[in-house]
Scaffold this motif. Structure first.
Motif, PDB file in Angstrom:
ATOM      1  N   TRP A  25      18.931  15.876 -15.442  1.00 21.49           N
ATOM      2  CA  TRP A  25      18.180  14.718 -14.948  1.00 21.49           C
ATOM      3  C   TRP A  25      18.254  13.615 -15.990  1.00 21.49           C
ATOM      4  O   TRP A  25      17.757  13.769 -17.103  1.00 21.49           O
ATOM      5  CB  TRP A  25      16.736  15.110 -14.669  1.00 21.49           C
ATOM      6  CG  TRP A  25      15.821  13.966 -14.324  1.00 21.49           C
ATOM      7  CD1 TRP A  25      16.162  12.786 -13.709  1.00 21.49           C
ATOM      8  CD2 TRP A  25      14.420  13.878 -14.580  1.00 21.49           C
ATOM      9  NE1 TRP A  25      15.053  11.983 -13.565  1.00 21.49           N
ATOM     10  CE2 TRP A  25      13.971  12.632 -14.088  1.00 21.49           C
ATOM     11  CE3 TRP A  25      13.496  14.740 -15.173  1.00 21.49           C
ATOM     12  CZ2 TRP A  25      12.645  12.225 -14.184  1.00 21.49           C
ATOM     13  CZ3 TRP A  25      12.175  14.350 -15.261  1.00 21.49           C
ATOM     14  CH2 TRP A  25      11.749  13.095 -14.764  1.00 21.49           C
ATOM     15  N   GLY A  26      18.875  12.504 -15.640  1.00 25.04           N
ATOM     16  CA  GLY A  26      18.981  11.360 -16.531  1.00 25.04           C
ATOM     17  C   GLY A  26      17.962  10.297 -16.189  1.00 25.04           C
ATOM     18  O   GLY A  26      17.775   9.956 -15.020  1.00 25.04           O
ATOM     19  N   ILE A  27      17.301   9.782 -17.214  1.00 25.56           N
ATOM     20  CA  ILE A  27      16.317   8.712 -17.046  1.00 25.56           C
ATOM     21  C   ILE A  27      16.816   7.487 -17.803  1.00 25.56           C
ATOM     22  O   ILE A  27      17.073   7.565 -19.002  1.00 25.56           O
ATOM     23  CB  ILE A  27      14.931   9.123 -17.586  1.00 25.56           C
ATOM     24  CG1 ILE A  27      14.401  10.349 -16.845  1.00 25.56           C
ATOM     25  CG2 ILE A  27      13.943   7.956 -17.495  1.00 25.56           C
ATOM     26  CD1 ILE A  27      13.097  10.903 -17.411  1.00 25.56           C
ATOM     27  N   THR A  28      16.955   6.360 -17.094  1.00 16.24           N
ATOM     28  CA  THR A  28      17.360   5.113 -17.746  1.00 16.24           C
ATOM     29  C   THR A  28      16.140   4.233 -17.975  1.00 16.24           C
ATOM     30  O   THR A  28      15.011   4.656 -17.723  1.00 16.24           O
ATOM     31  CB  THR A  28      18.412   4.363 -16.892  1.00 16.24           C
ATOM     32  OG1 THR A  28      17.792   3.906 -15.692  1.00 16.24           O
ATOM     33  CG2 THR A  28      19.602   5.252 -16.561  1.00 16.24           C
ATOM     34  N   ILE A  75      20.562  10.829 -11.772  1.00 18.32           N
ATOM     35  CA  ILE A  75      20.098   9.709 -12.591  1.00 18.32           C
ATOM     36  C   ILE A  75      19.016   9.002 -11.792  1.00 18.32           C
ATOM     37  O   ILE A  75      19.288   8.368 -10.773  1.00 18.32           O
ATOM     38  CB  ILE A  75      21.236   8.736 -12.952  1.00 18.32           C
ATOM     39  CG1 ILE A  75      22.355   9.483 -13.700  1.00 18.32           C
ATOM     40  CG2 ILE A  75      20.696   7.587 -13.808  1.00 18.32           C
ATOM     41  CD1 ILE A  75      23.574   8.627 -14.021  1.00 18.32           C
ATOM     42  N   ALA A  76      17.773   9.163 -12.248  1.00 17.46           N
ATOM     43  CA  ALA A  76      16.619   8.684 -11.485  1.00 17.46           C
ATOM     44  C   ALA A  76      15.459   8.371 -12.419  1.00 17.46           C
ATOM     45  O   ALA A  76      14.896   9.307 -12.985  1.00 17.46           O
ATOM     46  CB  ALA A  76      16.217   9.756 -10.466  1.00 17.46           C
ATOM     47  N   ILE A  95      15.608  22.372 -15.021  1.00 21.24           N
ATOM     48  CA  ILE A  95      15.879  20.934 -15.028  1.00 21.24           C
ATOM     49  C   ILE A  95      15.797  20.460 -16.472  1.00 21.24           C
ATOM     50  O   ILE A  95      14.753  20.565 -17.109  1.00 21.24           O
ATOM     51  CB  ILE A  95      14.878  20.167 -14.146  1.00 21.24           C
ATOM     52  CG1 ILE A  95      14.978  20.640 -12.692  1.00 21.24           C
ATOM     53  CG2 ILE A  95      15.123  18.658 -14.250  1.00 21.24           C
ATOM     54  CD1 ILE A  95      13.895  20.093 -11.782  1.00 21.24           C
ATOM     55  N   GLN A  96      16.922  19.948 -16.975  1.00 25.56           N
ATOM     56  CA  GLN A  96      16.985  19.473 -18.354  1.00 25.56           C
ATOM     57  C   GLN A  96      17.082  17.947 -18.341  1.00 25.56           C
ATOM     58  O   GLN A  96      17.823  17.372 -17.551  1.00 25.56           O
ATOM     59  CB  GLN A  96      18.168  20.113 -19.070  1.00 25.56           C
ATOM     60  CG  GLN A  96      18.011  21.627 -19.109  1.00 25.56           C
ATOM     61  CD  GLN A  96      19.112  22.337 -19.868  1.00 25.56           C
ATOM     62  OE1 GLN A  96      20.089  21.752 -20.291  1.00 25.56           O
ATOM     63  NE2 GLN A  96      18.932  23.637 -20.049  1.00 25.56           N
ATOM     64  N   VAL A  97      16.308  17.311 -19.220  1.00 25.90           N
ATOM     65  CA  VAL A  97      16.147  15.865 -19.199  1.00 25.90           C
ATOM     66  C   VAL A  97      16.992  15.202 -20.282  1.00 25.90           C
ATOM     67  O   VAL A  97      16.959  15.607 -21.443  1.00 25.90           O
ATOM     68  CB  VAL A  97      14.658  15.485 -19.390  1.00 25.90           C
ATOM     69  CG1 VAL A  97      14.451  13.987 -19.253  1.00 25.90           C
ATOM     70  CG2 VAL A  97      13.779  16.234 -18.398  1.00 25.90           C
TER      71      VAL A  97
END
Length: 193
Positions: free
Chosen positions: A15-18, A97-98, A44-46
């Motif tokens: 899970w990508g956070i921008t 990516i969320a 789930i890895q961030v």
């Protein structure tokens, strides 16, 4: 799509956070719910962009994400953490990516992999690993977002930003979601329940 049972090793999702602040709390709550629902089968890895880290701190959400998810890694450069290679080696079922900023969307749409998450998205697509993106600038319009101090900020989603989202929708292996509430359906499609 992919199935597992309690006797097997957990499957992993990246899970990508921008650096998008709009609806960031909603994204985090949805991902915490998904984690809880699939806690016996999925890890789930961030992975946080540099701007994402700044936004999480600004909204006082960094601690909440760190506590809720066992792996929390912040971008050092486009290859560190080496998410792009892990995606290519299929260590993760997919990349989500969320939220995705207009900057991230534009770079992926143009094939620019100069950040950890854009590099990981491009390398995922090259290796036939699915990518899911939830752009905050999904369609051309004016919106109001809430700042951490409670004030509203008026923003314009430009035609150019919405056009880049349409480019993503045309990419093979790329899945564009219109809003955070579409995320649980992705996990249901992949992992059941």
């Amino acid at each position: 799509m992919t199935t597992t049972n309690a006797a097997t090793k957990k499957l992993k999702v990246a899970w990508g956070i921008t650096g998008a602040g709009d609806k960031i709390e909603e994204f985090i709550q949805i991902m915490k719910q998904v984690k809880k629902e699939y806690e016996n089968t999925i890890d789930i890895q961030v992975f946080i962009s540099k701007a994402g880290e700044t936004v999480l701190k600004y909204y006082n959400l960094e601690k909440e994400v760190k506590q809720a998810f066992s792996k929390y890694m912040v971008e050092m450069n486009p290859n560190s953490p080496f998410l792009a290679a892990w995606m290519q080696m299929h260590k993760y079922e997919f990349l989500l990516i969320a939220p995705a900023t207009s900057n991230t969307v534009a770079k992926i749409a143009c094939g620019i992999g100069d950040t950890m998450l854009t590099n990981a998205a491009i390398m995922s697509l090259k290796a036939f690993t699915p990518v899911y993106v939830v752009p905050v600038d999904f369609e051309e319009k004016t919106l109001y977002t809430r700042l951490p101090n409670g004030k509203e900020m008026k923003l314009r989603i430009r035609k150019e930003d919405a056009d880049n989202v349409r480019k993503l929708e045309q990419m093979d292996g790329m899945n564009v979601l219109a809003s955070p509430n579409k995320i649980p359906a992705v996990f249901k499609e992949w992992f059941g329940q």
